[in-house]
Design a protein around this motif. Structure first.
Motif, PDB file in Angstrom:
ATOM      1  N   GLY A 101       0.809  -1.212   0.000  1.00 39.46           N
ATOM      2  CA  GLY A 101       0.000   0.000   0.000  1.00 39.46           C
ATOM      3  C   GLY A 101       0.841   1.260   0.000  1.00 39.46           C
ATOM      4  N   ASP A 102       2.066   1.189   0.542  1.00 40.94           N
ATOM      5  CA  ASP A 102       2.982   2.335   0.505  1.00 40.94           C
ATOM      6  C   ASP A 102       3.672   2.449  -0.840  1.00 40.94           C
ATOM      7  OD1 ASP A 102       2.862   3.248   3.370  1.00 40.94           O
ATOM      8  OD2 ASP A 102       3.518   1.197   3.698  1.00 40.94           O
ATOM      9  N   VAL A 103       3.949   1.301  -1.453  1.00 44.43           N
ATOM     10  CA  VAL A 103       4.688   1.278  -2.726  1.00 44.43           C
ATOM     11  C   VAL A 103       3.785   1.648  -3.904  1.00 44.43           C
ATOM     12  CG1 VAL A 103       5.956  -0.213  -4.324  1.00 44.43           C
ATOM     13  CG2 VAL A 103       6.352  -0.398  -1.855  1.00 44.43           C
ATOM     14  N   GLN A 104       2.538   1.194  -3.874  1.00 45.44           N
ATOM     15  CA  GLN A 104       1.663   1.334  -5.032  1.00 45.44           C
ATOM     16  C   GLN A 104       1.466   2.774  -5.500  1.00 45.44           C
ATOM     17  OE1 GLN A 104      -1.549  -1.509  -5.533  1.00 45.44           O
ATOM     18  NE2 GLN A 104      -2.999   0.177  -5.750  1.00 45.44           N
ATOM     19  N   PRO A 105       1.276   3.758  -4.588  1.00 45.57           N
ATOM     20  CA  PRO A 105       1.135   5.148  -5.089  1.00 45.57           C
ATOM     21  C   PRO A 105       2.356   5.628  -5.849  1.00 45.57           C
ATOM     22  CG  PRO A 105       0.406   4.977  -2.806  1.00 45.57           C
ATOM     23  CD  PRO A 105       1.075   3.690  -3.132  1.00 45.57           C
TER      24      PRO A 105
END
Length: 800
Positions: A101-105
């Protein structure tokens, strides 16, 4: 034989010999209770990873920076008004620590940057390699296991580790993992692509704050850094730090909010400062960051920040400066997805289900959480899709109204559900609200309570339920609240506003807007980034690899006249309050730096000796051992000499800065003479300090009493006399010490920039390798060479 490339990689290997002196088992030096008697501030660590803060009163004379005038843009949207400027194509490394969830943006951001013409490398944990590569971006592994980090944080949600964690040796494991990731991030700036071998040298860094390597890598490379994050990390009066739980206080709420950021930053730095500074000294060859400076680097250096949340949910605070933007959530292009037959059949077999999932949260009792979820669903009488997640929920459960699933894109799934229940990760929160889903957040740690409160404030869901207080009854009530018509209306209203955001596009504009374009652009090929500066007879021209190679090859310039350009030098200066604490702090820091340098004089040659002996045995020869030890000894002696010289500068500099800043203590403004980067700027600042210091000191003897009498009569006159006399002494002292200290600092920085450290040698090698690669892949025809020569001569003639 080993070549230079192998030496560079061995020297910079994560977890290598540079870290052998660290005491990994030592717990971080946290204070359980922090208190400031002067301002009656206290902070106590809570069990959810946040800080319980009480600020019962503020010392008289304490002032906050003024609030800028409100404008519609600062209060609501933050869209750039000026026309876009041209910018060169850059090598950008994006550094991210966290879960998917931190990497996806940042995958979405990377795709937009790539579309704008940049080369983009995303450096993060190894497990996300396929996800990033399939998105069309370059990937660089930094090590570290996000599953282990999440498990550690759930097990130790407080910033203080539990006794069980200490006994299990988890602290040493976590600190080693952080050191490994710091090394990985540094390699991500200068190492070849691990898959293709294509050279890479970063020309700009984008990072989320928890990656922690960003400022320091940027300082070593002298390139711009831009932070982007999903939660507030910059001081504001509008709301407290997401990791701070503010208690009811007598202080003004806006003041309490503002101070909460400094307290959180201080405690965070206490836990990581020793690891970061060890890495700075031994890998980047940079000085340690003083303890009083480390927590406030982003503010002190005015690092650009872009926050990737929607201003429809949390507007930009109007006390944030212009280099901080709120651009909207970062959504990637929705992936092509065909639901499994099981999911498709379940969605078509009844009413819209409720989604429940906790993603990357690793729970100690997944069976208990499963039972709570199942009972709540049955109480509400709804259908539900439950994500198994990293905790593997749903083991042994069979119910026709509940479907347990593995990974499924939220972008697709949330279009088919009635409401969502999750842990409150920023990405999941954004996706739910963007699809108009009423939201219940069950926070575990970190910023998750913040997002839960923001959703509740927008009436798009109930107040967040702490995971330790979660019961089947509480969850059933929360789900029922989400299914109310008014909750659905509020969620859809937010969704409608968010559709006008262009998060990643505005973030790319924010990134471009904050670049030092003039320093980064090749003067002959404006679409190429400047890497070299040609300098001769007071003439300078900024050149890209391509332009420099063409001019050298045709014999128009000599390679010895080229030097690596510093597009954004970073100088870390210490904020002072008075001459006495300033000199004490400087003395302590100097003793520490000299002690570290003296230790290196002994340990570095021994380390090189052991390395050379091992290498000579494997290569049947030891002729290089003495040479390696000699070089290491010379380098370490040079560092000790540099530390000794710096000590001779730091003490008078601390006196000068301390005397200069004394008037701040009684509310007066202090002149800012500008940054010191070399001997020229040092001389200018020294001259200003002497002239203005003398003038302000004498003028204050008359101005302060007059202003005081005009404002408060006789009492004001008396105060004015006191401040005038105090200013006369301190400002004249600053003038005298500054006239010597500031030029000396400028001279030191001039020589420091020319010093060839191990890290600087690695950067130069990486640039040469990258330039050689470009020379073989980018052919330059005779016509273009002629045009480059003509433009180069025009630049030179213009400077004459």
């Amino acid at each position: 034989m080993r070549d230079g490339k192998e030496d560079r990689e061995a020297t910079n290997r994560p977890g290598g010999e540079h870290h052998e002196q660290m005491d990994w088992d030592a717990p971080p030096p946290y204070e359980v209770y922090v208190e400031s008697q002067g301002n009656n501030m206290s902070a106590q660590v809570m069990d959810d990873g946040r800080f319980s803060m009480q600020i019962t009163g503020i010392e008289q004379g304490f002032t906050l920076p003024p609030i800028p005038a409100a404008t519609p843009e600062s209060l609501w949207k933050n869209r750039p008004q000026s026309a876009p400027r041209s910018y060169p194509e850059l090598n950008i490394v994006i550094q991210v620590v966290g879960s998917r969830g931190d990497v996806q943006p940042f995958v979405a951001l990377g795709q937009e940057l790539k579309a704008a013409g940049h080369r983009v490398r995303l450096a993060t944990h190894d497990m996300f390699a396929s996800f990033i590569l399939e998105s069309g971006l370059e990937f660089f592994p930094i090590g570290g296991d996000p599953a282990e980090l999440m498990a550690y944080m759930v097990k130790n949600p407080s910033i203080l580790p539990t006794l069980e964690t200490i006994r299990a040796g988890d602290i040493a494991k976590k600190r080693k993992m952080i050191a490994q990731m710091l090394d990985g991030f540094w390699k991500s700036c200068i190492a070849n692509d691990p898959s293709t071998g294509v050279p890479f040298v970063a020309e700009a860094i984008i990072a989320n704050p928890p990656s922690f390597a960003h400022f320091h890598c940027a300082q070593a490379l002298a390139i711009p850094v831009h932070l982007m994050f999903t939660m507030p990390w910059s001081r504001t009066r509008a709301f407290p730090h997401p990791l701070a739980n503010i208690q009811v206080t007598k202080a003004d709420p806006s003041t309490t909010n503002f101070l909460s950021y400094g307290l959180v930053d201080t405690l965070t730095w206490q836990g990581l400062g020793d690891v970061v500074n060890h890495w700075r000294r031994h890998t980047l060859n940079l000085e340690s960051v003083p303890p009083m400076v480390g927590p406030y680097l982003a503010d002190a250096l005015e690092i650009p920040f872009t926050y990737c949340w929607s201003p429809w949910l949390v507007p930009k605070p109007r006390d944030w400066p212009s280099y901080i933007d709120v651009c909207g959530f970062f959504f990637r292009n929705a992936p092509l997805y065909t639901p499994t037959p099981e999911i498709d059949r379940f969605l078509k077999s009844g009413s819209k289900p409720v989604y429940i999932g906790f993603g990357s949260i690793v729970m100690e009792e997944p069976e208990k959480m499963t039972q709570i979820i199942v009972e709540a669903i049955r109480t509400c009488g709804v259908r539900a899709i439950v994500s198994r997640g990293w905790s593997k929920l749903g083991s042994g459960i069979s119910d026709e109204k509940i479907l347990f699933i593995d990974d499924c894109p939220h972008e697709w799934l949330f279009k088919h559900v009635a409401a969502v229940v999750h842990h409150g990760g920023a990405g999941t929160t954004a996706c739910g609200l963007a699809n108009g889903c009423p939201t219940t957040i069950v926070p575990f740690f970190g910023d998750q309570p913040f997002w839960g409160n923001m959703v509740a404030a927008a009436a798009a869901g109930p107040r967040p339920i702490d995971h330790k207080l979660l019961s089947s009854d509480a969850l059933a009530k929360a789900i029922s609240f989400c299914l109310l018509p008014e909750t659905l209306y509020a969620a859809r209203k937010l969704s409608f506003g968010m559709k006008s955001d262009s998060g990643v596009k505005e973030a790319v504009q924010s990134f471009h807007r904050n670049l030092p374009i003039n320093n980064m652009t090749c003067e002959l090929l404006p679409k190429k980034a400047a890497t070299w500066v040609w300098s001769k007879r007071k003439q300078t021209v900024k050149l890209s690899h391509r332009a420099a190679a063409a001019l050298v090859e045709c014999g128009h310039i000599d390679v010895k006249d080229l030097a690596l350009i510093k597009t954004k030098p970073i100088y870390i200066d210490v904020r002072r309050w008075d001459p006495f604490t300033a000199t004490t702090s400087a003395a302590v820091n100097s003793i520490g730096n000299m002690g570290s340098a003296l230790s290196d004089v002994v340990q570095t040659p021994m380390r090189e000796y052991r390395k050379a002996q091992t290498l000579s045995r494997s290569e049947s020869g030891n002729s290089n051992t003495a040479n390696a030890v000699g070089k290491a000894t010379s380098a370490s002696l040079g560092k000790f000499g540099s530390a000794l010289i710096k000590t001779g500068i730091d003490l008078p500099l601390a006196f000068a800065d301390g005397f200069r800043d004394v008037p701040r203590l009684y509310g007066q403004k202090v002149r800012d003479h500008g940054p010191i980067s070399d001997w020229k700027t040092g001389g200018v600042v020294g001259g200003k300090a002497l002239a203005y210091g003398m003038y302000d000191g004498y003028a204050g003897l008359f101005k302060d009493p007059y202003k005081g009498a005009k404002k408060e009569g006789a009492a004001g006159f008396a105060k004015g006399v006191a401040t005038g006399v105090a200013g006369f002494m301190t400002k004249n002292a600053n003038a005298i010490f500054g006239f010597v200290a500031y030029p000396a600092l400028g001279l030191y920085r001039s020589f420091e920039g020319r010093e060839s450290t191990e890290a600087q040698t690695m950067i130069l090698m990486a640039q040469k390798e990258y330039g050689s690669y470009l020379a073989h892949t980018e052919s330059v025809d005779k016509e273009e060479v002629a045009e480059l020569v003509e433009t180069f001569e025009d630049r030179r003639l213009f400077q004459i």
